[in-house]
Design an enzyme around this catalytic site. Structure first.
Site, PDB file in Angstrom:
ATOM      1  N   GLU A  48      79.425 -26.925  34.315  1.00  0.00           N
ATOM      2  CA  GLU A  48      79.811 -25.819  33.425  1.00  0.00           C
ATOM      3  C   GLU A  48      79.269 -24.491  33.934  1.00  0.00           C
ATOM      4  O   GLU A  48      78.139 -24.460  34.421  1.00  0.00           O
ATOM      5  CB  GLU A  48      79.259 -26.082  32.009  1.00  0.00           C
ATOM      6  CG  GLU A  48      79.880 -27.299  31.383  1.00  0.00           C
ATOM      7  CD  GLU A  48      79.338 -27.603  29.990  1.00  0.00           C
ATOM      8  OE1 GLU A  48      78.680 -26.729  29.393  1.00  0.00           O
ATOM      9  OE2 GLU A  48      79.571 -28.717  29.509  1.00  0.00           O
ATOM     10  N   ARG A  85      77.313 -34.708  27.379  1.00  0.00           N
ATOM     11  CA  ARG A  85      77.087 -33.844  28.535  1.00  0.00           C
ATOM     12  C   ARG A  85      78.031 -34.285  29.639  1.00  0.00           C
ATOM     13  O   ARG A  85      78.240 -35.489  29.849  1.00  0.00           O
ATOM     14  CB  ARG A  85      75.643 -33.951  29.039  1.00  0.00           C
ATOM     15  CG  ARG A  85      74.616 -33.186  28.232  1.00  0.00           C
ATOM     16  CD  ARG A  85      74.830 -31.655  28.311  1.00  0.00           C
ATOM     17  NE  ARG A  85      73.796 -30.922  27.596  1.00  0.00           N
ATOM     18  CZ  ARG A  85      73.882 -30.535  26.314  1.00  0.00           C
ATOM     19  NH1 ARG A  85      74.961 -30.810  25.608  1.00  0.00           N
ATOM     20  NH2 ARG A  85      72.895 -29.856  25.750  1.00  0.00           N
ATOM     21  N   HIS A 131      82.978 -26.490  25.464  1.00  0.00           N
ATOM     22  CA  HIS A 131      81.636 -26.806  24.930  1.00  0.00           C
ATOM     23  C   HIS A 131      81.389 -26.089  23.595  1.00  0.00           C
ATOM     24  O   HIS A 131      80.471 -25.272  23.475  1.00  0.00           O
ATOM     25  CB  HIS A 131      80.552 -26.455  25.959  1.00  0.00           C
ATOM     26  CG  HIS A 131      79.289 -27.235  25.734  1.00  0.00           C
ATOM     27  ND1 HIS A 131      78.407 -27.554  26.736  1.00  0.00           N
ATOM     28  CD2 HIS A 131      78.743 -27.775  24.603  1.00  0.00           C
ATOM     29  CE1 HIS A 131      77.389 -28.234  26.239  1.00  0.00           C
ATOM     30  NE2 HIS A 131      77.571 -28.392  24.934  1.00  0.00           N
TER      31      HIS A 131
HETATM   32  C1  GLV Z   1      74.838 -28.602  22.625  1.00  0.00           C
HETATM   33  O1  GLV Z   1      75.417 -29.117  23.512  1.00  0.00           O
HETATM   34  C2  GLV Z   1      73.471 -28.842  22.298  1.00  0.00           C
HETATM   35  O2  GLV Z   1      72.773 -29.525  23.061  1.00  0.00           O
HETATM   36  O3  GLV Z   1      73.014 -28.332  21.265  1.00  0.00           O
END
Ligand code: GLV
Length: 314
Positions: A260, A231, A278
């Site tokens: 984001e 993250r 992402h």
């Molecule tokens: C992606 O970042 C997730 O948490 O699945």
């Protein structure tokens, strides 16, 4: 049940087969925060995504109506207030276990791409700046023989380790508790000074916010590479850009960002940086399995069963 955004085809068929009415999820018609807040009380369950903020207000509005369960199509649950959910009696389910290999593949793409400056090199070629083979230009770092440091050694961290062994890397890892696995380093600070590539695999919590800040970046070996598929807020982005600009950090490979989908313009302009939007788990089969699992969790709760993947505080 309410779906906040389109799911892969067939993901909610188990719910429909069980006679549950599924509302929403029409392609191109994602629910925004206001619409979610207005609608939530009318549904027994929600299937949401990590871009939906499921905070105390949403949970409170839901629980004041019919809401009993939230299934998120993600393994991360930092967008959901788990404390409020527990207090309000709303079960939260997520999707661990089905995206480990896809996410590890992407983390390794960033390890390779950042270390070998692949993005800068491609950009040079695409922009017509490549003048032909050069002996001393675009020199990256070898991945084989390098030491990889994993911060977090859960399923995804371990899947990255398996790939790293195949590439002839030495693997060290740091985790909150002794893993009993070779390469465990109890103190993060001790790990930082030993690794050529640092890759992050922890969830975002108050304990991991800015876990890698200015101080930690300064403890890395000069010329290290940083990879983040966890993250964004786990890394202090301002400090990261400074380290890239000064050259103390050789390169970075990022799939996640502090705010984001906004990306700090300084990061966009930072040298030797490979940036992806992402997409860690973004393969067809993995996303289908994730969506199915989120729907199964909702179905379990609505059918009075214990869900197989309840989200718990880290
Ligand atoms: C992606 O970042 C997730 O948490 O699945």
């Amino acid at each position: 049940m309410l779906v906040t955004a389109a799911l892969p085809d067939g993901a909610s068929s188990a719910l429909r087969a069980a006679g549950i009415e599924v509302v929403g999820g029409d392609p191109g018609r994602d629910l925004d925060a206001t619409a979610l807040l207005e609608a939530v009380a009318e549904f027994d369950g929600i299937v949401c995504q990590l871009r939906d903020t499921i905070d105390e207000q949403v949970l409170g509005a839901g629980a004041a109506g019919r809401l009993r369960v939230v299934g998120t199509v993600s393994v991360g649950v930092d967008h959901i207030d788990l404390v409020a959910a527990a207090r309000l009696g709303v079960e939260v389910c997520h999707t661990p276990g089905v995206l480990d290999e896809s996410t590890a593949d992407l983390a390794f793409l960033l390890v390779l791409g950042a270390s070998r400056l692949a993005w800068d090199a491609e950009l040079e070629l695409r922009q017509g700046r490549w003048g032909g083979w050069e002996l001393t230009h675009r020199l990256g770092h070898d991945v084989h023989g390098a030491v990889l440091g994993l911060v977090g050694f859960g399923r995804i961290g371990r899947a990255v380790a398996r790939r790293a062994y195949g590439f002839g890397m030495t693997v060290l890892h740091h985790a909150r508790r002794d893993t009993g696995v070779d390469g465990f380093v109890a103190r993060l600070d001790d790990l930082l000074g030993q690794v050529d590539v640092l890759s992050l695999h922890v969830p975002l919590t108050e304990a991991t916010r800015h876990l890698i800040g200015r101080r930690e970046l300064a403890l890395l070996k000069p010329g290290a590479v940083l990879v983040n598929t966890a993250r964004g807020p786990v890394v202090d982005e301002g400090a990261l850009v400074d380290a890239l600009e000064s050259g103390s950090l050789f390169a970075a490979g990022l799939d996640v960002y502090e705010r984001e989908p906004e990306i700090d313009p300084r990061l966009l302009a930072a040298p030797r940086t490979m940036l992806l939007p992402h997409i860690g788990s973004a393969t067809g089969p993995t996303r289908l399995r994730m969506a199915q699992l989120a729907c199964e969790g909702v179905l379990d709760v609505l059918s009075g069963r214990r869900p197989s993947h309840p989200a718990r505080r880290w």
